[in-house]
Design a protein around this motif. Structure first.
Motif, PDB file in Angstrom:
ATOM      1  N   ASP A 122      30.634 -95.414 -62.029  1.00 34.66           N
ATOM      2  CA  ASP A 122      31.867 -96.175 -62.234  1.00 34.66           C
ATOM      3  C   ASP A 122      32.838 -96.030 -61.062  1.00 34.66           C
ATOM      4  OD1 ASP A 122      33.084 -98.025 -63.826  1.00 34.66           O
ATOM      5  OD2 ASP A 122      33.877 -96.607 -65.290  1.00 34.66           O
ATOM      6  N   GLY A 123      32.287 -95.699 -59.879  1.00 40.26           N
ATOM      7  CA  GLY A 123      33.115 -95.558 -58.688  1.00 40.26           C
ATOM      8  C   GLY A 123      34.016 -94.345 -58.693  1.00 40.26           C
ATOM      9  N   LYS A 124      33.849 -93.443 -59.686  1.00 40.64           N
ATOM     10  CA  LYS A 124      34.785 -92.317 -59.826  1.00 40.64           C
ATOM     11  C   LYS A 124      34.117 -90.954 -59.972  1.00 40.64           C
ATOM     12  CE  LYS A 124      36.530 -94.490 -63.366  1.00 40.64           C
ATOM     13  NZ  LYS A 124      37.329 -94.875 -64.557  1.00 40.64           N
ATOM     14  N   PHE A 125      32.896 -90.920 -60.488  1.00 47.95           N
ATOM     15  CA  PHE A 125      32.300 -89.643 -60.857  1.00 47.95           C
ATOM     16  C   PHE A 125      30.974 -89.433 -60.116  1.00 47.95           C
ATOM     17  CE2 PHE A 125      34.611 -91.278 -64.616  1.00 47.95           C
ATOM     18  CZ  PHE A 125      35.665 -90.369 -64.599  1.00 47.95           C
ATOM     19  N   PRO A 126      30.994 -88.663 -59.016  1.00 47.06           N
ATOM     20  CA  PRO A 126      29.765 -88.418 -58.261  1.00 47.06           C
ATOM     21  C   PRO A 126      28.822 -87.492 -59.039  1.00 47.06           C
ATOM     22  CG  PRO A 126      31.550 -87.053 -57.417  1.00 47.06           C
ATOM     23  CD  PRO A 126      32.167 -87.962 -58.440  1.00 47.06           C
ATOM     24  N   LEU A 127      27.535 -87.812 -58.970  1.00 54.37           N
ATOM     25  CA  LEU A 127      26.530 -86.953 -59.589  1.00 54.37           C
ATOM     26  C   LEU A 127      26.148 -85.892 -58.564  1.00 54.37           C
ATOM     27  CD1 LEU A 127      24.298 -89.589 -61.425  1.00 54.37           C
ATOM     28  CD2 LEU A 127      26.413 -88.463 -62.198  1.00 54.37           C
ATOM     29  N   LEU A 128      26.618 -84.668 -58.755  1.00 52.01           N
ATOM     30  CA  LEU A 128      26.495 -83.614 -57.749  1.00 52.01           C
ATOM     31  C   LEU A 128      25.268 -82.736 -57.957  1.00 52.01           C
ATOM     32  CD1 LEU A 128      30.228 -82.494 -57.692  1.00 52.01           C
ATOM     33  CD2 LEU A 128      29.088 -84.111 -56.156  1.00 52.01           C
ATOM     34  N   GLN A 129      24.863 -82.575 -59.222  1.00 50.48           N
ATOM     35  CA  GLN A 129      23.752 -81.674 -59.511  1.00 50.48           C
ATOM     36  C   GLN A 129      23.178 -82.026 -60.877  1.00 50.48           C
ATOM     37  OE1 GLN A 129      24.781 -77.492 -59.283  1.00 50.48           O
ATOM     38  NE2 GLN A 129      23.085 -76.894 -60.614  1.00 50.48           N
ATOM     39  N   TRP A 130      21.858 -81.992 -60.970  1.00 51.85           N
ATOM     40  CA  TRP A 130      21.180 -82.246 -62.240  1.00 51.85           C
ATOM     41  C   TRP A 130      21.270 -80.996 -63.115  1.00 51.85           C
ATOM     42  CZ3 TRP A 130      19.302 -85.516 -65.609  1.00 51.85           C
ATOM     43  CH2 TRP A 130      18.251 -85.173 -66.465  1.00 51.85           C
ATOM     44  N   LEU A 131      21.791 -81.150 -64.354  1.00 51.10           N
ATOM     45  CA  LEU A 131      21.931 -80.014 -65.260  1.00 51.10           C
ATOM     46  C   LEU A 131      20.894 -80.008 -66.369  1.00 51.10           C
ATOM     47  CD1 LEU A 131      25.828 -79.884 -65.623  1.00 51.10           C
ATOM     48  CD2 LEU A 131      24.363 -78.566 -64.076  1.00 51.10           C
ATOM     49  N   GLY A 132      20.245 -81.149 -66.618  1.00 54.35           N
ATOM     50  CA  GLY A 132      19.187 -81.154 -67.612  1.00 54.35           C
ATOM     51  C   GLY A 132      19.248 -82.369 -68.508  1.00 54.35           C
ATOM     52  N   ASN A 133      18.236 -82.469 -69.373  1.00 58.39           N
ATOM     53  CA  ASN A 133      18.132 -83.577 -70.329  1.00 58.39           C
ATOM     54  C   ASN A 133      18.452 -83.058 -71.717  1.00 58.39           C
ATOM     55  OD1 ASN A 133      16.950 -85.598 -72.186  1.00 58.39           O
ATOM     56  ND2 ASN A 133      16.201 -86.529 -70.300  1.00 58.39           N
ATOM     57  N   SER A 134      19.346 -83.740 -72.419  1.00 54.64           N
ATOM     58  CA  SER A 134      19.756 -83.292 -73.750  1.00 54.64           C
ATOM     59  C   SER A 134      18.924 -83.903 -74.866  1.00 54.64           C
ATOM     60  CB  SER A 134      21.223 -83.659 -73.985  1.00 54.64           C
ATOM     61  OG  SER A 134      21.353 -85.066 -74.089  1.00 54.64           O
ATOM     62  N   GLY A 135      17.963 -84.740 -74.523  1.00 52.68           N
ATOM     63  CA  GLY A 135      17.200 -85.460 -75.538  1.00 52.68           C
ATOM     64  C   GLY A 135      17.689 -86.886 -75.656  1.00 52.68           C
ATOM     65  N   SER A 136      18.999 -87.053 -75.810  1.00 50.89           N
ATOM     66  CA  SER A 136      19.555 -88.406 -75.909  1.00 50.89           C
ATOM     67  C   SER A 136      19.985 -88.952 -74.560  1.00 50.89           C
ATOM     68  CB  SER A 136      20.761 -88.416 -76.861  1.00 50.89           C
ATOM     69  OG  SER A 136      21.785 -87.563 -76.388  1.00 50.89           O
ATOM     70  N   GLY A 137      20.120 -88.076 -73.547  1.00 51.93           N
ATOM     71  CA  GLY A 137      20.559 -88.531 -72.233  1.00 51.93           C
ATOM     72  C   GLY A 137      20.473 -87.436 -71.194  1.00 51.93           C
ATOM     73  N   GLY A 138      20.852 -87.766 -69.970  1.00 52.60           N
ATOM     74  CA  GLY A 138      20.829 -86.812 -68.873  1.00 52.60           C
ATOM     75  C   GLY A 138      22.224 -86.283 -68.584  1.00 52.60           C
ATOM     76  N   ILE A 139      22.303 -85.024 -68.148  1.00 56.35           N
ATOM     77  CA  ILE A 139      23.583 -84.380 -67.881  1.00 56.35           C
ATOM     78  C   ILE A 139      23.627 -83.923 -66.428  1.00 56.35           C
ATOM     79  CG2 ILE A 139      25.183 -82.557 -68.561  1.00 56.35           C
ATOM     80  CD1 ILE A 139      23.826 -82.502 -71.277  1.00 56.35           C
ATOM     81  N   PHE A 140      24.741 -84.224 -65.763  1.00 56.53           N
ATOM     82  CA  PHE A 140      24.928 -83.874 -64.358  1.00 56.53           C
ATOM     83  C   PHE A 140      26.254 -83.140 -64.182  1.00 56.53           C
ATOM     84  CE2 PHE A 140      22.171 -87.520 -64.371  1.00 56.53           C
ATOM     85  CZ  PHE A 140      21.302 -87.340 -63.294  1.00 56.53           C
ATOM     86  N   LEU A 141      26.319 -82.374 -63.107  1.00 55.33           N
ATOM     87  CA  LEU A 141      27.596 -81.823 -62.651  1.00 55.33           C
ATOM     88  C   LEU A 141      28.347 -82.911 -61.908  1.00 55.33           C
ATOM     89  CD1 LEU A 141      29.458 -79.321 -62.122  1.00 55.33           C
ATOM     90  CD2 LEU A 141      28.164 -79.017 -59.979  1.00 55.33           C
ATOM     91  N   THR A 142      29.643 -83.046 -62.200  1.00 54.49           N
ATOM     92  CA  THR A 142      30.489 -83.965 -61.452  1.00 54.49           C
ATOM     93  C   THR A 142      31.813 -83.245 -61.189  1.00 54.49           C
ATOM     94  OG1 THR A 142      31.404 -86.212 -61.382  1.00 54.49           O
ATOM     95  CG2 THR A 142      31.464 -85.091 -63.507  1.00 54.49           C
ATOM     96  N   GLU A 143      32.821 -83.965 -60.752  1.00 55.04           N
ATOM     97  CA  GLU A 143      34.120 -83.339 -60.523  1.00 55.04           C
ATOM     98  C   GLU A 143      35.227 -84.317 -60.841  1.00 55.04           C
ATOM     99  OE1 GLU A 143      34.197 -82.099 -56.476  1.00 55.04           O
ATOM    100  OE2 GLU A 143      34.314 -84.125 -55.652  1.00 55.04           O
ATOM    101  N   LEU A 144      36.373 -83.759 -61.231  1.00 56.23           N
ATOM    102  CA  LEU A 144      37.551 -84.552 -61.528  1.00 56.23           C
ATOM    103  C   LEU A 144      38.519 -84.468 -60.363  1.00 56.23           C
ATOM    104  CD1 LEU A 144      38.130 -83.414 -65.229  1.00 56.23           C
ATOM    105  CD2 LEU A 144      36.974 -85.493 -64.442  1.00 56.23           C
ATOM    106  N   ASP A 145      39.147 -85.574 -60.040  1.00 52.55           N
ATOM    107  CA  ASP A 145      40.133 -85.582 -58.962  1.00 52.55           C
ATOM    108  C   ASP A 145      41.288 -84.644 -59.289  1.00 52.55           C
ATOM    109  OD1 ASP A 145      38.750 -87.375 -57.429  1.00 52.55           O
ATOM    110  OD2 ASP A 145      39.780 -89.137 -58.244  1.00 52.55           O
ATOM    111  N   GLY A 146      41.841 -84.061 -58.272  1.00 52.99           N
ATOM    112  CA  GLY A 146      42.973 -83.160 -58.420  1.00 52.99           C
ATOM    113  C   GLY A 146      43.110 -82.306 -57.185  1.00 52.99           C
ATOM    114  N   ASP A 147      44.089 -81.465 -57.171  1.00 54.18           N
ATOM    115  CA  ASP A 147      44.308 -80.573 -56.039  1.00 54.18           C
ATOM    116  C   ASP A 147      44.496 -79.150 -56.563  1.00 54.18           C
ATOM    117  OD1 ASP A 147      44.708 -79.599 -53.519  1.00 54.18           O
ATOM    118  OD2 ASP A 147      46.820 -80.236 -53.394  1.00 54.18           O
ATOM    119  N   PRO A 148      43.383 -78.393 -56.654  1.00 58.59           N
ATOM    120  CA  PRO A 148      42.046 -78.757 -56.177  1.00 58.59           C
ATOM    121  C   PRO A 148      41.282 -79.581 -57.217  1.00 58.59           C
ATOM    122  CG  PRO A 148      42.009 -76.544 -57.057  1.00 58.59           C
ATOM    123  CD  PRO A 148      43.441 -77.015 -57.168  1.00 58.59           C
ATOM    124  N   SER A 149      40.133 -80.135 -56.808  1.00 58.68           N
ATOM    125  CA  SER A 149      39.285 -80.845 -57.749  1.00 58.68           C
ATOM    126  C   SER A 149      38.692 -79.842 -58.747  1.00 58.68           C
ATOM    127  CB  SER A 149      38.166 -81.586 -57.015  1.00 58.68           C
ATOM    128  OG  SER A 149      37.356 -80.672 -56.298  1.00 58.68           O
TER     129      SER A 149
END
Length: 236
Positions: free
Chosen positions: A16-43
């Motif tokens: 969605d132009g906002k949430f980079p997929l930084l690292q694969w964390l695993g599959n939950s069965g219903s979907g995939g989970i990734f590490l991302t980051e939220l904007d801020g100072d610091p992120s």
């Protein structure tokens, strides 16, 4: 598209132009989970779950997430953002939540919890479940993988909460964590209490209780479990 097509190869994409997929964390069965980051100072680190969907189910799922996001409890994981995103003409839903450094399912293969640690886990879990049930929700998936540690604080995963009394969609494979009524009928707070008993047994023994769903007998609580946890588990 199904959940198995969402995997580590997606790292590097931006949802969605906002949430980079930084690292694969695993599959939950219903979907995939990734590490991302939220904007801020610091992120700030966050987790993002991606779920394949269709137009008919998408609005209902987003409405459910929006409702869950209004909940506020110190032992309930927060949902920060939800939305939808298309890839190769396939619709994906996403939920951005707090990032957990660890969950109980990662600890138990190494060792059981001590009685002191079990008590420290039980109190916040009961507090969070009481809050959910008072507000008309049922967790429905209470098990070691949903007992999370966020910034040294125990929280239960909240993305898949259900409204109490809703019909249960049939599940092909039920585990000992699924209460007897989970095979059919509405989801009720009592299902979480059953799951809590199974959680206590596995936390103290590294194994869930033995139970044959077809016999209608009660699950077996090992004699090795100390009090008061043995009585609590049997009552659950």
């Amino acid at each position: 598209m199904n959940s198995s097509t969402i995997d580590s190869n997606w790292v590097g994409q931006v949802i969605d132009g906002k949430f980079p997929l930084l690292q694969w964390l695993g599959n939950s069965g219903s979907g995939g989970i990734f590490l991302t980051e939220l904007d801020g100072d610091p992120s700030r680190k966050a987790a993002i779950k991606l779920i394949p969907s269709d137009e008919d189910a998408a609005q209902a799922r987003i409405r459910a997430w929006t409702s869950i996001a209004t909940l506020s409890h110190p032992h309930l994981m927060r949902i920060f953002h939800t939305g939808s995103w298309c890839v190769d003409s396939n619709l994906l839903l996403y939920a951005v939540t707090e990032y957990a450094e660890e969950n109980l399912s990662q600890i138990l293969p190494e060792r059981p919890l001590t009685p002191s640690e079990t008590r420290e886990m039980l109190e916040p879990v009961l507090d969070a479940l009481g809050y959910l049930h008072t507000n008309g929700f049922v967790h429905g998936h209470l098990n070691p993988s949903n007992i999370m540690v966020v910034d040294d604080q125990l929280k239960i995963f909240s993305e898949s909460l259900r409204v109490a009394g809703q019909p249960i969609k049939p599940v092909a494979l039920l585990s000992v964590y699924d209460a007897p009524e989970s095979a059919a009928g509405p989801i009720l707070p009592s299902a979480d209490i059953w799951s809590l008993g199974a959680l206590l047994v596995e936390s103290l023994t590294q194994h869930p209780p033995l139970w044959d769903r077809s016999t209608q007998r009660e699950a077996v609580v090992p004699e090795s479990i100390p009090e008061p946890f043995a009585t609590i588990a049997r009552e659950c």
